[in-house]
Write a protein that holds these residues in place. Sequence first.
Motif, PDB file in Angstrom:
ATOM      1  N   ASP A  42      20.745  16.561  31.118  1.00  0.00           N
ATOM      2  CA  ASP A  42      21.322  16.560  32.462  1.00  0.00           C
ATOM      3  C   ASP A  42      22.688  15.878  32.466  1.00  0.00           C
ATOM      4  OD1 ASP A  42      19.162  17.882  33.474  1.00  0.00           O
ATOM      5  OD2 ASP A  42      18.199  16.117  34.357  1.00  0.00           O
TER       6      ASP A  42
ATOM      7  N   THR B  66      15.478  15.349  28.480  1.00  0.00           N
ATOM      8  CA  THR B  66      15.940  16.023  29.703  1.00  0.00           C
ATOM      9  C   THR B  66      17.037  15.222  30.390  1.00  0.00           C
ATOM     10  OG1 THR B  66      13.747  16.992  30.037  1.00  0.00           O
ATOM     11  CG2 THR B  66      15.218  16.940  31.952  1.00  0.00           C
TER      12      THR B  66
ATOM     13  N   ARG C 259      25.204  18.244  31.069  1.00  0.00           N
ATOM     14  CA  ARG C 259      25.588  19.274  32.051  1.00  0.00           C
ATOM     15  C   ARG C 259      26.598  18.708  33.060  1.00  0.00           C
ATOM     16  NH1 ARG C 259      19.905  20.152  32.308  1.00  0.00           N
ATOM     17  NH2 ARG C 259      19.258  21.902  30.988  1.00  0.00           N
ATOM     18  N   GLN C 260      26.365  17.469  33.489  1.00  0.00           N
ATOM     19  CA  GLN C 260      27.275  16.870  34.473  1.00  0.00           C
ATOM     20  C   GLN C 260      28.667  16.677  33.872  1.00  0.00           C
ATOM     21  OE1 GLN C 260      25.926  13.626  37.048  1.00  0.00           O
ATOM     22  NE2 GLN C 260      27.837  12.532  36.591  1.00  0.00           N
TER      23      GLN C 260
END
Length: 299
Positions: free
Chosen positions: A63, A59, A66-67
């Motif tokens: 994340d 995860t 995604r950033q």
Amino acid sequence: MNTAPATISQSIERFKIYLLENDKSLNTIKSYSQDLNYFFKWVHQRYEPPHLISILTSTDLKDYERQLKSDSTIAPSTINRRLISLMKWSEFLVTIGSTNINLATNIKIKKVQRQNNIRWLTRKEVGKLLHAIELTKQQNYKKGLLHQTIVYLAVNLGLRVHEMCNARISDVDLRRSIIKVNGKGDKHRIIPLTENTKEAIVNWLRERNQESEYLLVSSKNNHISTRAIQHIFKKYSSQLGIEITPHSLRHTYCKQLAQHGVDIQSIAELAGHSSVDTTRIYVTPSIQELQSALKKTEF
């Protein structure tokens, strides 16, 4: 193998050693290291020290992905490179037993339409460079001959800068008009000598007076360095107002072959490419060529 590293920073250092032991280039290792340091800074903002590998989950990596993808200031190619570095590092963690699962399994590379941004020189620009070298020869014949030989090795034979530096006199077969090249990844190839290149090599060997097994020598050393060659091109770039590098001349060599109908497999073999996918860029229209086409067709 030694005990698996416990912290992220330790694992990055171990990863660099692993890459070196597997004959990855220093530039590749530097690139991976820089990319992973960006990730480490992100982890530092997310978690308090100590930054143990055991705190990471898939995860976290998702994340971070995604950033990166949401940051419009970072080029897609840069995002993909950072993600690939993360994926390679994650695979390494499994290999050495720091994790039981690959944390980067769900990461996906950003799809980017490949465009040709490679810079090669026009025949007119190469002509200007060779003219400037002729002027150098008038002032310092030996120095000019060295510069001319270097340019021909790059633009007529497509040699990489380190291939030029490592070329030995014994690699040149003037009778058969070929040169043996020890290329990237210790791959050997044979390249035909062009007439102008052959003449430049003969004149250079006749003029130089150092005792050295290497083809190219400088006034200070019996083995010219990559930095010395890059410095030579930097001076001509400044003098002519044209960006000229050993690699842009190598690109010019490959592009000229493509424009004169040489098939892609032959170009790959002459250039020492491990895959024709690398060579394909020379048969793909460049941004400049597309701009030129648009000027001719716009209403």
